[in-house]
Design an enzyme around this catalytic site. Structure first.
Site, mmCIF file in Angstrom:
data_model
loop_
_atom_site.group_PDB
_atom_site.id
_atom_site.type_symbol
_atom_site.label_atom_id
_atom_site.label_comp_id
_atom_site.label_asym_id
_atom_site.label_seq_id
_atom_site.Cartn_x
_atom_site.Cartn_y
_atom_site.Cartn_z
ATOM 1 N N HIS A 185 -29.075 -53.213 -10.705
ATOM 2 C CA HIS A 185 -29.092 -52.256 -11.388
ATOM 3 C C HIS A 185 -27.775 -51.642 -11.165
ATOM 4 O O HIS A 185 -26.960 -51.864 -10.138
ATOM 5 C CB HIS A 185 -30.135 -51.115 -10.658
ATOM 6 N N ASN A 202 -25.304 -47.982 -12.458
ATOM 7 C CA ASN A 202 -24.942 -47.041 -13.531
ATOM 8 C C ASN A 202 -23.610 -46.404 -13.249
ATOM 9 O O ASN A 202 -23.466 -46.310 -11.878
ATOM 10 C CB ASN A 202 -26.228 -45.646 -13.384
ATOM 11 N N VAL A 203 -22.906 -46.068 -14.273
ATOM 12 C CA VAL A 203 -21.613 -45.084 -14.102
ATOM 13 C C VAL A 203 -21.777 -44.048 -15.255
ATOM 14 O O VAL A 203 -22.234 -44.345 -16.301
ATOM 15 C CB VAL A 203 -20.581 -45.893 -14.250
ATOM 16 N N ARG A 204 -21.580 -42.795 -14.625
ATOM 17 C CA ARG A 204 -21.551 -41.601 -15.456
ATOM 18 C C ARG A 204 -20.572 -40.601 -15.177
ATOM 19 O O ARG A 204 -19.927 -40.532 -14.105
ATOM 20 C CB ARG A 204 -23.021 -41.202 -15.361
ATOM 21 N N ARG A 235 -34.480 -40.284 -25.234
ATOM 22 C CA ARG A 235 -35.265 -41.321 -25.689
ATOM 23 C C ARG A 235 -36.202 -42.210 -24.750
ATOM 24 O O ARG A 235 -35.547 -42.595 -23.741
ATOM 25 C CB ARG A 235 -34.443 -42.183 -26.497
#
Length: 304
Positions: A110, A112-114, A263
């Site tokens: 996994h 995630n970069v945000r 979504r």
């Protein structure tokens, strides 16, 4: 990007869209058979994204590489999290990835970069990358953590110990009293103090994002041909069940997506294609399954 360029939301968004493109291409090349399908979508409250999924590849049984850039009115839950008492608008963009392999000898991964902005003037970066092997192999875990430590040290030598411990705490399943996997790094609310600091934080996030493809294609190429049998496949399904439990009960990203009317298909693309739960399952004494469970705990020092 030039050294004097301001790190605006548009600059960050452009990087994330390019990152998604590059990661998908690298994964397709490494898999050798599977390809990504793309769903472009719009969020009713503002913004949208591109969800790319792969199914039934040579290595990747189900994978998702998602990009989003959404904005709108912050929910009451988000305002409470940020200790805000008045209504505010938010902007959030990032890339999120989960890959479930066919083989139980290839780990789940996994990343995630945000980036977030609020109309109040606050902004921050977050992200993380963690590895969830079905069977913990010491040398693989050491290699993974050393790779992340090198990236962290190139930016700030306090990052790895801090973010490694944060990952141990975050990727933890309290009701099972076990970590989701062998951890990695996790960071959030990295708030810049000035433009130079913002550029530095963005550079670190870019380094983490750029590391994903070489890290996972390494494991794809190294482990894809390792032998396994029905016992290992059944264990894989049980470990996927733990993955589902974490994502649905504890993962903040999942909660944020659902709370902001994201979504649903994109939010839940991290779910494995199949998982299993066996009532009161016990591992055999001395087995590799028992050894794996013994290492799913906080505080394991993989970088020696």
């Amino acid at each position: 990007m030039t050294s004097d360029q301001l790190i605006t939301r548009d600059v960050v968004t452009a990087y994330f869209t390019d990152l998604q493109d590059r990661i998908c291409l690298a994964l397709e090349n490494a898999d050798g058979y599977g390809t990504f399908r793309e769903d472009s979508w719009e969020r009713p409250g503002g913004g949208g994204g591109r969800s790319r999924t792969m199914a039934n590849g040579a290595v990747i049984e189900k994978g998702g590489v998602g990009f989003s850039a959404v904005h709108g009115e912050a929910t009451e839950a988000t305002l409470r999290t940020l200790n805000l008492t008045t209504p505010a608008e938010f902007f959030a963009t990032g890339v999120s990835i989960v890959l479930h392999p066919n083989s139980p000898m290839v780990p789940i991964i996994h990343m995630n970069v945000r980036y977030f902005e609020m109309s109040t003037g606050q902004c921050w970066f977050g992200g993380g990358i963690d590895l969830t092997p079905h069977y913990v192999v010491d040398q693989d875990s050491v290699w993974f953590h050393q790779y992340l430590k090198t990236i962290c040290d190139q930016n700030d030598q306090t990052y790895y110990p801090t973010f490694k411990n944060w990952a141990d705490d975050y990727f933890f399943i309290p009701h099972r009293q076990e970590t989701r996997g062998v951890g990695g790094i996790f960071f959030d609310y990295l708030k810049p103090t000035d433009e130079a600091h913002k550029a530095s934080l963005f550079g670190f996030v870019q380094a983490v994002g750029n590391a994903f493809a070489p890290i996972y294609t390494h494991f794809m190429n190294q482990n894809r041909a390792l032998p396994f049998g029905e016992r290992e496949k059944q264990w894989q399904l049980l470990r996927r069940g733990r993955y589902v439990e974490f994502n649905l009960v504890w993962d903040r990203g999942t909660k944020f997506g659902l709370e902001t009317n994201g979504r649903t298909e994109s939010i839940l693309m991290s779910m494995p294609p199949q998982a299993n739960w066996i009532y009161d399952f016990r591992t055999e004494a001395g087995s590799q399954e028992e050894r794996t469970l013994s290492l799913l705990r906080k505080g394991v020092d993989w970088v020696r």
